[in-house]
Write an enzyme that holds these catalytic residues in place. Structure first.
Site, PDB file in Angstrom:
ATOM      1  N   GLY A  54      70.306  56.654 -38.605  1.00 45.48           N
ATOM      2  CA  GLY A  54      69.006  57.312 -38.659  1.00 45.48           C
ATOM      3  C   GLY A  54      68.132  57.181 -37.428  1.00 45.48           C
ATOM      4  O   GLY A  54      67.420  58.113 -37.076  1.00 45.48           O
ATOM      5  N   GLU A 109      63.937  51.238 -35.447  1.00 43.17           N
ATOM      6  CA  GLU A 109      64.344  51.634 -36.795  1.00 43.17           C
ATOM      7  C   GLU A 109      63.596  52.894 -37.216  1.00 43.17           C
ATOM      8  O   GLU A 109      62.463  53.127 -36.781  1.00 43.17           O
ATOM      9  CB  GLU A 109      64.074  50.462 -37.753  1.00 43.17           C
ATOM     10  CG  GLU A 109      64.394  50.693 -39.196  1.00 43.17           C
ATOM     11  CD  GLU A 109      65.859  50.998 -39.506  1.00 43.17           C
ATOM     12  OE1 GLU A 109      66.385  51.974 -38.938  1.00 43.17           O
ATOM     13  OE2 GLU A 109      66.451  50.298 -40.346  1.00 43.17           O
ATOM     14  N   ASP A 113      61.263  50.278 -45.556  1.00 41.67           N
ATOM     15  CA  ASP A 113      60.981  50.613 -46.951  1.00 41.67           C
ATOM     16  C   ASP A 113      60.779  49.297 -47.711  1.00 41.67           C
ATOM     17  O   ASP A 113      59.695  48.729 -47.677  1.00 41.67           O
ATOM     18  CB  ASP A 113      62.167  51.437 -47.460  1.00 41.67           C
ATOM     19  CG  ASP A 113      61.999  51.930 -48.870  1.00 41.67           C
ATOM     20  OD1 ASP A 113      60.866  51.957 -49.362  1.00 41.67           O
ATOM     21  OD2 ASP A 113      63.012  52.300 -49.506  1.00 41.67           O
ATOM     22  N   PHE A 162      60.447  59.963 -51.103  1.00 40.68           N
ATOM     23  CA  PHE A 162      61.713  59.974 -50.372  1.00 40.68           C
ATOM     24  C   PHE A 162      61.627  61.060 -49.308  1.00 40.68           C
ATOM     25  O   PHE A 162      61.394  62.227 -49.613  1.00 40.68           O
ATOM     26  CB  PHE A 162      62.902  60.225 -51.306  1.00 40.68           C
ATOM     27  CG  PHE A 162      64.193  59.893 -50.629  1.00 40.68           C
ATOM     28  CD1 PHE A 162      64.635  58.581 -50.538  1.00 40.68           C
ATOM     29  CD2 PHE A 162      64.944  60.888 -50.021  1.00 40.68           C
ATOM     30  CE1 PHE A 162      65.804  58.259 -49.868  1.00 40.68           C
ATOM     31  CE2 PHE A 162      66.127  60.579 -49.349  1.00 40.68           C
ATOM     32  CZ  PHE A 162      66.550  59.267 -49.275  1.00 40.68           C
ATOM     33  N   ASP A 169      68.309  60.897 -43.798  1.00 44.58           N
ATOM     34  CA  ASP A 169      69.180  61.779 -44.579  1.00 44.58           C
ATOM     35  C   ASP A 169      69.026  61.574 -46.078  1.00 44.58           C
ATOM     36  O   ASP A 169      68.503  60.563 -46.537  1.00 44.58           O
ATOM     37  CB  ASP A 169      70.642  61.502 -44.225  1.00 44.58           C
ATOM     38  CG  ASP A 169      71.132  60.171 -44.811  1.00 44.58           C
ATOM     39  OD1 ASP A 169      70.456  59.150 -44.581  1.00 44.58           O
ATOM     40  OD2 ASP A 169      72.149  60.167 -45.516  1.00 44.58           O
ATOM     41  N   ARG A 175      69.544  65.339 -41.565  1.00 40.39           N
ATOM     42  CA  ARG A 175      69.221  64.540 -40.381  1.00 40.39           C
ATOM     43  C   ARG A 175      68.749  65.421 -39.228  1.00 40.39           C
ATOM     44  O   ARG A 175      67.998  64.998 -38.367  1.00 40.39           O
ATOM     45  CB  ARG A 175      70.468  63.758 -39.908  1.00 40.39           C
ATOM     46  CG  ARG A 175      70.891  62.631 -40.813  1.00 40.39           C
ATOM     47  CD  ARG A 175      71.897  61.751 -40.100  1.00 40.39           C
ATOM     48  NE  ARG A 175      72.652  60.896 -41.000  1.00 40.39           N
ATOM     49  CZ  ARG A 175      72.257  59.702 -41.424  1.00 40.39           C
ATOM     50  NH1 ARG A 175      71.083  59.224 -41.063  1.00 40.39           N
ATOM     51  NH2 ARG A 175      73.015  58.988 -42.224  1.00 40.39           N
TER      52      ARG A 175
HETATM   53  P1  IMP Z   1      64.897  48.913 -46.593  1.00 36.40           P
HETATM   54  O1  IMP Z   1      65.910  47.822 -46.398  1.00 36.40           O
HETATM   55  O2  IMP Z   1      64.624  49.156 -48.052  1.00 36.40           O
HETATM   56  O3  IMP Z   1      63.617  48.715 -45.810  1.00 36.40           O
HETATM   57  O4  IMP Z   1      65.592  50.264 -46.174  1.00 36.40           O
HETATM   58  C1  IMP Z   1      65.783  50.676 -44.898  1.00 36.40           C
HETATM   59  C2  IMP Z   1      66.755  51.832 -44.846  1.00 36.40           C
HETATM   60  O5  IMP Z   1      66.755  52.595 -46.063  1.00 36.40           O
HETATM   61  C3  IMP Z   1      66.341  52.812 -43.775  1.00 36.40           C
HETATM   62  O6  IMP Z   1      66.861  52.458 -42.531  1.00 36.40           O
HETATM   63  C4  IMP Z   1      66.882  54.118 -44.306  1.00 36.40           C
HETATM   64  O7  IMP Z   1      68.233  54.264 -43.902  1.00 36.40           O
HETATM   65  C5  IMP Z   1      66.832  53.975 -45.802  1.00 36.40           C
HETATM   66  N1  IMP Z   1      65.639  54.649 -46.384  1.00 36.40           N
HETATM   67  C6  IMP Z   1      64.541  54.079 -46.898  1.00 36.40           C
HETATM   68  N2  IMP Z   1      63.648  54.997 -47.327  1.00 36.40           N
HETATM   69  C7  IMP Z   1      64.201  56.193 -47.050  1.00 36.40           C
HETATM   70  C8  IMP Z   1      63.743  57.560 -47.218  1.00 36.40           C
HETATM   71  O8  IMP Z   1      62.643  57.866 -47.722  1.00 36.40           O
HETATM   72  N3  IMP Z   1      64.600  58.527 -46.780  1.00 36.40           N
HETATM   73  C9  IMP Z   1      65.810  58.262 -46.216  1.00 36.40           C
HETATM   74  N4  IMP Z   1      66.267  57.013 -46.036  1.00 36.40           N
HETATM   75  C10 IMP Z   1      65.471  55.984 -46.453  1.00 36.40           C
END
Ligand code: IMP
Length: 188
Positions: A54, A109, A113, A162, A169, A175
């Protein structure tokens, strides 16, 4: 053979997408972030580490807005796969090809999230003896945070939706959008 572009199905104007951040807004914010990083890291030859897949899009624009000597590397970390929620399990799928001892690291990054991925990755990089480890993230979905993560350079805070586009993606789709959009109905 002449084909009218009007008859081609457009992914960018797909009705399932609601634009959240326009291309202009993203690019303008990246110019500011690049200028800040250039000012803060002048003379320190930082190593920018992009998290695949991403962050590639963001990294490539950010680099061209950062007018100092620097290097780039990539890592791949397991994250969502094709579902909408994180598994909580973090694994390094592709590691760095170079040692980072003594280097100034900037992790790039796309989105923070829950923070599970980044808190693991930042701790992992610090344990390798880097001189410093900072984080630049394009998006911060702060409402969903489970682990505290310090974002040193941030593009935008966004609400808990989302989102897709500009590298992000849903099941490997979207993407290529030049903007960031909320996916209205992921099942559609
Ligand atoms: P975390 O570990 O929950 O902070 O997630 C990080 C990863 O989750 C990011 O690098 C994304 O690949 C994916 N991600 C989190 N939220 C979204 C979203 O809204 N759309 C797409 N990918 C997401």
């Amino acid at each position: 053979m002449a084909t009218s572009s009007a008859s081609l199905p457009s992914e960018f104007s797909n009705p399932n997408l609601e634009v959240l951040l326009s291309e202009e807004k993203i690019q303008s914010r990246i110019k500011t972030l690049g200028a800040e990083i250039a000012r803060d890291y002048a003379g320190r030859n930082p190593l920018l580490i992009g998290v695949l897949k991403g962050a590639c899009f963001f990294l490539s624009d950010l680099l061209r807005a950062t007018d100092i000597r620097l290097g780039i590397e990539f890592m791949a970390i397991s994250s969502y796969g094709s579902s909408l929620r994180t598994s909580g399990e973090v694994r390094i799928m592709k590691d760095l090809d170079v040692p980072i001892e003594g280097r100034h690291i900037i992790v790039v990054e796309d989105i923070v999230d829950t923070g599970l991925t980044l808190s693991y990755l930042l701790a992992n990089l610090k344990s390798r003896g880097a001189a410093s480890v900072k984080l630049v993230a394009l998006l911060d979905k702060y409402e969903r945070r489970q682990r505290e993560v310090q974002i040193d350079y941030l593009g935008f805070q966004i609400p808990d939706h989302f989102v897709v586009g500009y590298g992000l993606d849903f099941a490997e789709r979207y993407r290529n959008l030049p903007f960031i959009a909320v996916l209205r109905n992921p099942a559609a």
